[in-house]
Write an enzyme that holds these catalytic residues in place. Structure first.
Site, mmCIF file in Angstrom:
data_model
loop_
_atom_site.group_PDB
_atom_site.id
_atom_site.type_symbol
_atom_site.label_atom_id
_atom_site.label_comp_id
_atom_site.label_asym_id
_atom_site.label_seq_id
_atom_site.Cartn_x
_atom_site.Cartn_y
_atom_site.Cartn_z
ATOM 1 C CE1 TYR A 1 -3.556 2.636 0.586
ATOM 2 C CE2 TYR A 1 -2.601 3.014 2.620
ATOM 3 C CZ TYR A 1 -3.659 3.459 1.736
ATOM 4 O OH TYR A 1 -4.527 4.407 1.996
ATOM 5 C CG ASP B 1 5.682 3.792 1.170
ATOM 6 O OD1 ASP B 1 5.805 4.282 2.305
ATOM 7 O OD2 ASP B 1 4.435 3.393 0.709
ATOM 8 C CE LYS C 1 1.834 4.242 8.696
ATOM 9 N NZ LYS C 1 0.348 4.024 8.946
HETATM 10 C C1 LIG Z 1 3.458 1.826 3.389
HETATM 11 C C2 LIG Z 1 2.806 2.903 3.515
HETATM 12 N N1 LIG Z 1 2.798 4.110 2.586
HETATM 13 C C3 LIG Z 1 1.691 5.048 2.560
HETATM 14 C C4 LIG Z 1 0.823 5.218 3.552
HETATM 15 C C5 LIG Z 1 0.092 6.146 3.567
HETATM 16 O O1 LIG Z 1 0.107 6.976 4.646
HETATM 17 P P1 LIG Z 1 -1.229 8.075 5.233
HETATM 18 O O2 LIG Z 1 -2.195 7.073 5.803
HETATM 19 O O3 LIG Z 1 -0.467 8.977 6.068
HETATM 20 O O4 LIG Z 1 -1.733 8.682 4.090
HETATM 21 C C6 LIG Z 1 0.510 3.849 4.575
HETATM 22 C C7 LIG Z 1 -0.317 4.043 5.554
HETATM 23 O O5 LIG Z 1 -0.759 3.355 6.280
HETATM 24 C C8 LIG Z 1 1.717 3.142 4.489
HETATM 25 O O6 LIG Z 1 1.688 2.052 5.277
#
Ligand SMILES: Cc1ncc(COP(=O)(O)O)c(C=O)c1O
Length: 433
Positions: free
Chosen positions: A150, A245, A273
């Site tokens: 994700y 990511d 985060k």
């Molecule tokens: C690996 C990863 N990338 C991107 C995101 C998206 O982040 P946000 O929820 O702050 O938009 C998340 C959210 O859980 C994530 O786990």
């Protein structure tokens, strides 16, 4: 059915049923609605350290930690004190501020790939911006992502996108134009051969590969030996970019993220985060020659009214300061190992097929007898059993992620007593489900 007599959630139910008339599904983000585990979600009243209290007064040991940011424990007194001080100077500047320099320096020093950084407000924003940058820098359109990873909810990533989407059983989302996802190629996680084939078939048109270097959005899955190194080689060979990511893994797998832990340096990195310490922050960064394309230094446009917000920068700076003390990651690893190995043991003793593990402050357990290397393996889990496990734990005061396809998070605030209490609860629940 696992039930305890003393568990009363009347107020949670009342508030959540009102919420459902006010907001779609009663929530501001889908997985919170408990759809995949069943039962009413719990409405929180306050959080502190490793604990959360709901509006009915029930106390939980929390293994979600607001989905990752609370790695020092919720509402850490030093973070709160710093925020209170920063508040006196105002809540938003919309102009350069010294706090941005300080957090940027900390990120650059910690994360091997990052030579320059741009702050945004969420992980989603970081990922959608990095994608534009990948395309701008390479002048290519296609990207490779992995099934079950994700990268936020931007259109071009909503293809085989893991937890939230999987949890709701939506293969994709309506409203995402095919033209947007046409250039998103997918491969199974940990499958280098599949990536090689994609590059062989599209040698000049792939801008780059983006992945969670340790997966949290199909449940907890680690990279096989050589996978990250292999991706580094293939991307170099084809003149494409490698993007980690690290929104979830950054400052969690180690102070320098998964890239420091595994010794593989991508070209670009997204963060979120933990770097916001519980306030809305995301970031993308990497090689200075690539980052120099970002406006106003370069032509790739990306902007934000609240980006670099002084309160968010303050929470991030204080959180990283707390994390950068000697022994923190050893403590996170020790406590999480105790939890993860204990949980597997208790489950096996109760006769369940389980696999799982832990890396630093991230853990997971699947109800399956298949070794899990990718999303398809993760999907062999007994989801109904996970739902019963989740509810039984909740009723005993243990707050786990409400989906089999989410990783668990520990913090510096979790104590040995918390882990013992969690394992004791798990023993009871696993005997009954
Ligand atoms: C690996 C990863 N990338 C991107 C995101 C998206 O982040 P946000 O929820 O702050 O938009 C998340 C959210 O859980 C994530 O786990």
């Amino acid at each position: 059915m696992v039930t305890t007599t003393s568990f009363n959630t009347a107020k949670s139910e009342e508030i959540f049923s009102a919420a459902q008339k006010l907001m779609p599904g009663g929530v501001s983000s889908p997985v919170r609605a408990f759809k995949s585990v069943g039962g009413q979600p719990i409405v929180f009243d306050r959080v502190q350290g490793a604990y959360a209290w709901d509006v009915d007064g029930n106390k939980y040991i929390d293994y979600i930690g607001t989905w990752g940011p609370a790695i020092c424990g919720h509402a850490h007194p030093e973070v709160l004190a710093a925020l209170q001080q920063a508040l006196q100077k105002g809540t938003s500047f919309g102009a350069p501020c010294l706090l941005e320099n300080i957090l940027a320096e900390m990120v650059i020093e910690a994360v091997p790939s990052v030579e320059m950084v741009r702050f945004v407000n969420s992980g989603t924003e970081a990922c959608m911006s990095v994608l534009r940058l990948m395309r701008a820098f390479t002048d290519r359109e296609k990207i490779v992502k992995f099934e079950g990873c994700y990268h936020g909810h931007a259109d071009m990533f909503l293809v085989k996108a893991g937890s939230g989407v999987a949890t709701l059983g939506l293969p994709d989302s309506p409203g995402v134009p095919k033209s947007t996802t046409n250039s998103t190629l997918t491969a199974p996680y940990n499958d280098l051969e599949a990536v090689k084939t994609l590059f062989a078939n599209n040698p000049d048109s792939i801008a780059g590969v983006i992945l969670e270097p340790v997966v949290g959005n199909s449940g907890f899955i680690t990279p096989d030996a050589g996978f990250l190194e292999g991706l580094r080689e293939i991307t170099k060979q084809y003149g494409a970019l490698l993007v980690f990511d690290e929104v979830m893994t950054g400052f969690r797998i180690s102070y320098g993220g998964a890239q420091a832990k595994f010794g593989v340096t991508p070209d670009l990195t997204t963060l979120g985060k933990v770097i916001g310490g519980g306030l809305p922050v995301g970031a993308y960064g990497g090689r200075a020659d690539i980052m120099s394309m970002v406006a106003p230094a370069g032509a790739m446009y990306q902007a934000g009214t609240l980006s670099g917000n002084p309160l968010a920068m303050t929470a991030g700076i204080k959180t990283l300061e707390l994390l950068n003390k000697p022994g923190t990651y050893e403590q996170l690893d020790r406590i999480t190992k105790k939890l993860a190995t204990g949980m597997l043991q208790v489950a096996k003793d109760a006769g369940h097929d389980v696999v799982g593990g832990q890396l630093s402050a991230m853990f997971g357990m699947f109800f399956t007898n298949t070794s899990v290397h990718n999303y398809d393996d993760a999907k062999t889990s007994d989801l109904k059993k996970f739902g019963r496990f989740h509810r039984g734990m909740l009723e005993r005061g243990i707050y786990l992620a409400p989906s089999q396809f989410e990783a668990g998070f520990t913090s510096l605030a979790h104590t040995d007593e918390d882990i013992d209490a969690t394992l004791a609860a798990a023993q009871e629940v696993l005997a009954e489900i």
